[in-house]
Structures are given as C-alpha cells and as structure tokens.
Write a protein that holds these residues in place. Structure first.
Motif: not given
Ligand SMILES: N[C@H](CCC[C@H](N)C(=O)O)C(=O)O
Length: 302
Positions: A213-214, A248, A250-251, A261, A263
């Motif tokens: 997620d990053r 995933e 949302r990152v 951000t 999605e």
C-alpha cells in the motif's frame, strides 16, 4: 499582450492557470513555452486553461500545454488545481464538476479536508491507443491472481528495460526499480520519453514498491522533464503495480513533492486524491514571440 494568471501547485508539480471563461487569449506554442520558462517567463511544468464547455453535462473544458508548448491529453495534478481554481473564483457552485480534456472526461471534487479527489477515468491498456509500437517485441508474461498482463522489454541504449505500458488519456511507461533515489531518471528518462516505439512520446515512471500500500515514484514527464510529482504518472504506476500483483487497491504514492493516494480495481475508474495550492496571482506582458521569431527560446529547466 498583458495577461492575468494564477500560479498553483499540486504536490510540487507547478502550473500557470489562465481563466479563459470570458474568451480565449489566443496564445501560440512559443508563448506557452515562454510563460512556462523559469528564466524568461513565470515558470511552470504545465500551462492550464479554464474554458467554458458547450457540451451538455460538461461544466468546463480543461486545456493543458506542457512546458515545451505542446498541447497534451491529461494532467492529474493540474486537475486538482483546476478544481481549486474554479471553486475559489466562484466559477461553479457544484461540489464536483465534470471537465472535458483531450484525453476524456474527468470529475474532480474538493473533499472536506481541503484536498481534491479526481475520478481520472479508466486506464487504457490497448497498446494502439497509448500509442506504443510493440512490433517484433516478445512480451514478458506477468500472469498472477489478477489475471495475465504483459510488460515489454524495450531496448534503451542497447539495454532491455522492462516497461509496463498504459494510458491515462496520456501515455505512460512504468518500470519497477529497487531504489528511486538511485534510479537513472535523468539519464534514461529522456531516452524513454523520445523512444521510437512511442510515436507521441511518453511519460517515463520509475516506481519503488515499499509495501503493498505504499510506493515511491519519480517521473520524467513528456515535454517537461523530471517533475516533483506526476498525477497521471501516479495513477499509471499504481494500476501497473496492481496488475503485476505487487499492490493492493489503495496505495499512497510518495513523490518528491508530496503524497498522492490512488485507488483502483479492475473495471473501475482510477481515483486520485491529493493537495492543490494557490501560490500567487500575477499579471505579465507576454511578448509577440512565435516559433519563427524565437526558434531558440530554450526551454531552460533548473
Ligand atoms: N507531461 C504529461 C502532462 C502532464 C502530466 C502531469 N503533470 C500530471 O500531473 O498528470 C504528458 O505529456 O502527458
């Protein structure tokens, strides 16, 4: 010609914004380039024009010129600044607006925390629409739980670089790197940007996956060079990472200018959320330059 402008930035990607709702200024390519120049003009990565739209259900037209003067299809960080500009000048009372660009219709809205979320539309995977010439290349199959996808070993100065190729209305080529800070962005970026396999050139992304997620991202932008952030580049990088099974839905994308951000899931539009800031308002006399009169107006980037 004396014009009024607003200087804005979204995660450090900076813009000159022109209110053309009462009539077009009629600027030419050399004048856009002059405005964007960090020594001769105001200085910006892109010039954004706000225009009314005659189309039913569309609130505004959003015209984007890169620092090199060329008009392009999409600009994500610019879309957030567009929405902030329209809101702050009272050009629309709507909480979210529908905006037509060359690359499609996007829908920005200002969120309660003052950031801006933009429905950037669905990513485009059809290579012909990027456009990308895959002739003679054998793709690398990246089959995984998310289904099959292919990346492309494009030869850059004789070295195969594994590129994920897609469009957010504008073209993107994303590669995975171990360390963005050590990535050859300024050396390899221009080579990818101007590669013959991208007939309309391309934005070159360098993504380091930190967690599912990053990510950290640097982008050498078509027509602007490396910018502190690239909104459509962040969208393209996250979509590529999800399709490669690395991310995933949302990152958080950490760029040199701030955090965006993103999605997305298959079959859905990409949602991008991030900052949009007005830096200052100004007036400037734009000279009667043209490509003929000033071919050497060097686009000088710091
Ligand atoms: N250089 C891009 C346009 C600006 C994109 C970037 N500033 C963004 O925030 O999406 C291109 O030629 O497609």
């Amino acid at each position: 010609m004396r014009i009024r402008f607003t200087k804005m930035q979204g995660a450090g990607n900076d813009f000159v914004v022109l209110d053309e709702t009462q009539g077009q200024l009629g600027l030419n390519t050399a004048q856009y380039r002059w405005l964007a120049d960090r020594h001769f003009g105001v200085g910006a990565d892109q010039i954004l024009s706000v225009r009314p739209s005659p189309a039913p259900g569309i609130d505004f037209e959003y015209v984007i010129h890169n620092a090199d003067g060329a008009e392009v299809e999409q600009c994500g960080n610019g879309a957030r600044c567009f929405a902030r500009f329209v809101h702050d000048r009272g050009l629309s009372e709507k909480p979210s607006i529908r905006v037509q660009t060359l690359g499609g219709v996007i829908e920005p809205r200002i969120t309660l925390d003052g950031r801006v979320t933009v429905d950037m539309g669905a990513p485009i995977f059809d290579l012909v629409r990027v456009p990308f010439d895959a002739e003679g290349l054998t793709p690398l199959d990246q089959g995984n739980a998310h289904g099959a996808w292919q990346t492309w070993p494009v030869s850059v100065d004789g070295v195969p670089v594994n590129l994920a190729v897609l469009s957010m209305g504008n073209p993107h080529a994303v590669q995975i790197v171990a360390d963005v800070d050590a990535a050859p962005v300024r050396e390899q970026g221009p080579r990818i940007e101007q590669h013959a396999r991208f007939p309309r050139r391309v934005n070159a992304g360098f993504m380091q996956v930190v967690a599912r997620d990053r990510v950290k991202l640097r982008v050498w932008e078509r027509g602007a060079g490396e910018t502190l952030a690239c909104g459509t580049g962040a969208c393209a990088a996250v979509v590529a990472g999800i399709r490669l099974g690395l991310l995933e839905a949302r990152v958080d994308v950490h760029t040199r200018g701030g955090v965006l951000t993103i999605e997305w899931s298959e079959g859905r539009p990409v949602l991008m959320t991030g900052p949009a800031t007005t830096v200052f308002h100004g007036e400037i006399d734009v000279p009667e330059v043209s490509d003929a009169s000033h071919p050497d107006l060097v686009h000088s980037r710091a």
